[in-house]
Design a protein around this motif. Structure first.
Motif, PDB file in Angstrom:
ATOM      1  N   ASP A 138       0.832  -1.210   0.000  1.00 43.04           N
ATOM      2  CA  ASP A 138       0.000   0.000   0.000  1.00 43.04           C
ATOM      3  C   ASP A 138       0.867   1.260   0.000  1.00 43.04           C
ATOM      4  O   ASP A 138       0.575   2.235  -0.712  1.00 43.04           O
ATOM      5  N   ARG A 194      -5.575   3.043   3.821  1.00 39.25           N
ATOM      6  CA  ARG A 194      -6.772   2.637   3.109  1.00 39.25           C
ATOM      7  C   ARG A 194      -7.774   2.001   4.064  1.00 39.25           C
ATOM      8  O   ARG A 194      -7.406   1.408   5.078  1.00 39.25           O
ATOM      9  N   ARG A 231     -11.833  -4.857   1.712  1.00 37.01           N
ATOM     10  CA  ARG A 231     -10.785  -5.381   0.832  1.00 37.01           C
ATOM     11  C   ARG A 231     -10.739  -6.914   0.887  1.00 37.01           C
ATOM     12  O   ARG A 231     -11.045  -7.525   1.910  1.00 37.01           O
TER      13      ARG A 231
END
Length: 503
Positions: A51, A97, A102
């Motif tokens: 990320d 995030r 996810r």
């Protein structure tokens, strides 16, 4: 807030011990630093690296915390990664995030089917529906690690719950069996397929990647502590055919052990449910069951030995492939700081023949609320029901050798962490337990979430904890719990201490 020491580093360290002992202690910590590079590792999740970007993440941990080793998850069966955004650090330069929607894999390396012919278990099949499915993080990150002079260890925590059951093929066959013969969510150390799966996993890892080491851990209690300090209402385990076979080979009566554990479980459940206390008292009732069923303690000890045998097998498997690789073990917070049964079962010196290092958790910042709700509250419902909470806390401090004048009072536990002196004392005890036969790494934990009342970690306390770990004789530290939770000021506090000690 914790009490801090505004004095300089030498004065701070001096406060941990008597004046005559201080000079030698501080000299040892600083001499150790001067003679070699300090081991300074950081635990980090694979999704976080991807990320934030490999180069950015490595630059940040090296520049702030002076990290020289990454402990990077190769498998994440142990926990659901979908943490709420408010517990994630927001100052890493890349906005965190939202994890909740996810689809992330549990396997972050590329495994090879021929390696697993000796076991019926199989790792999760990571197909194209998973985020980052096409990435081979360990292969990608190695050049960036090497050019910075860093080392890369695989980090694994055993999966023993919902995530593991949902994603490891064949998992149902290796579940433990409780005193009533029912399957539990936890796998059995003695099942040959489970043992074979772990040895095949580490062999495939070290054949496939140029790793410098492995840190493996399993965060679960033995059956005795699961009864008297219960996390849930589950019955004690394991009494499967493989555990019974092991017992017979050691002249332990499996049925007597099962019957004893069932009586103890019934006794404890009755206390929690408001049943009348025994005429001779709760603790006497507990001892009475142990005296009548000594097989309980024998069974508990074999449970621990089974775990150690699995670890020894992994150690030998890795060493056969890469003798120079460092293989060690994660000792989680319960056995490091409040499971007296675990301590009694085995010293670190006894673990040393298959341990290049032992990393124990010393999460000072979160220990206050954990002791309040995971230790005191649970024991009050079981075998320490006769002790007022304040006296139970005093007993805890005395049994574990912590200074009750430095650590939180009962009314402070919910909002206050333990002091850096706790880190010093637990490190010193661990080093003594190892008897110089294996290295001890202290897990310095901060920014670990605990509800809305938890006070954020304080950089000065983090800095002091690092100094205290080395003053206590640690060979290194592991910055913990998870990089994705760690705020930059606290990372910088680690780096400040390491750079001072390395001068």
């Amino acid at each position: 807030m914790q009490n801090h020491h505004p004095a300089g580093r030498r004065e701070f360290l001096k406060g941990a011990v008597s004046v005559p002992a201080f000079s030698a202690l501080a000299a040892r910590a600083q001499g150790q630093a001067a003679s070699r590079n300090l081991f300074n590792a950081l635990q980090i999740g694979p999704h976080t690296v991807l990320d934030e970007g490999i180069e950015r993440a490595l630059d940040l941990v090296q520049e702030t915390a002076a990290v020289d080793t990454l402990l990077l998850y190769s498998h994440t069966y142990h926990v659901d990664l979908r943490k709420p955004p408010q517990v994630l650090a927001s100052d890493h330069g890349v906005p965190p995030r939202d994890m909740r929607d996810r689809k992330l894999p549990c396997v972050w390396v590329k495994h090879h089917e021929p390696a697993f012919t000796g076991t019926a278990l199989r790792h999760q099949n990571v197909d194209g529906s998973f985020e980052y499915a096409g990435r081979d993080l360990f292969a990608e990150i190695l050049p960036s690690v090497r050019k910075r002079g860093m080392k890369l260890y695989a980090r694994i925590l055993e999966g023993s719950g919902r995530e593991a059951a949902a994603n490891i093929r064949g998992y149902d066959a290796v579940r433990t069996r409780d005193v009533y013969g029912r399957p539990t969510p936890v796998p059995c150390w003695n099942h040959p397929d489970y043992r074979g799966w772990w040895t095949a996993t580490v062999e495939d890892l070290f054949h496939s990647y140029e790793l410098d080491g492995l840190q493996w851990g399993a965060e679960r209690q033995g059956p005795l502590m699961n009864v008297i300090l219960p996390w849930n209402d589950g019955a004690p385990a394991c009494f499967c055919e493989h555990c019974r076979t092991r017992a017979r080979a050691r002249a332990i009566d499996a049925e007597r052990a099962r019957e004893g554990f069932e009586k103890l479980y019934t006794f404890v459940r009755g206390l929690a449910g408001g049943a009348p206390r025994p005429a001779d008292g709760v603790f006497a009732g507990f001892l009475g069951i142990l005296l009548r069923y000594p097989e309980i303690l024998a069974w508990e000890y074999q449970y621990r030995l089974s775990r150690e045998e699995l670890m020894r097998a992994m150690y030998q498997s890795v060493k056969a492939i890469r003798p120079e690789a460092q293989v060690g073990w994660h000792v989680d917070h319960q056995p490091s700081s409040w499971d007296i049964v675990y301590r009694a079962e085995m010293s670190y010196a006894e673990m040393a023949p298959y341990s290049d290092f032992i990393k124990f958790i010393a999460y000072h910042d979160i220990l206050g609320p954990r002791i309040r709700w995971w230790y005191l509250a649970r024991f009050q419902r079981t075998v320490l029901a006769e002790l007022p909470l304040a006296e139970s806390l005093d007993l805890y401090y005395d049994l574990f050798g912590y200074d009750k004048t430095r650590e939180p009072r009962l009314d402070e536990l919910e909002k206050k962490g333990f002091s850096p002196d706790y880190v010093f004392r637990e490190t010193r005890r661990s080093v003594a337990s190892a008897e110089g036969k294996t290295r001890i790494y202290t897990g310095i934990g901060f920014d670990v979430p605990w509800g809305s009342n938890h006070v954020p970690a304080d950089p000065q306390a983090v800095y002091e904890c690092v100094l205290k770990a080395f003053a206590g004789g640690a060979s290194g530290i592991v910055v913990s719990r998870e990089y994705e939770e760690m705020r930059v000021p606290n990372l910088r506090a680690v780096g400040r201490a390491i750079r001072e000690l390395s001068r």
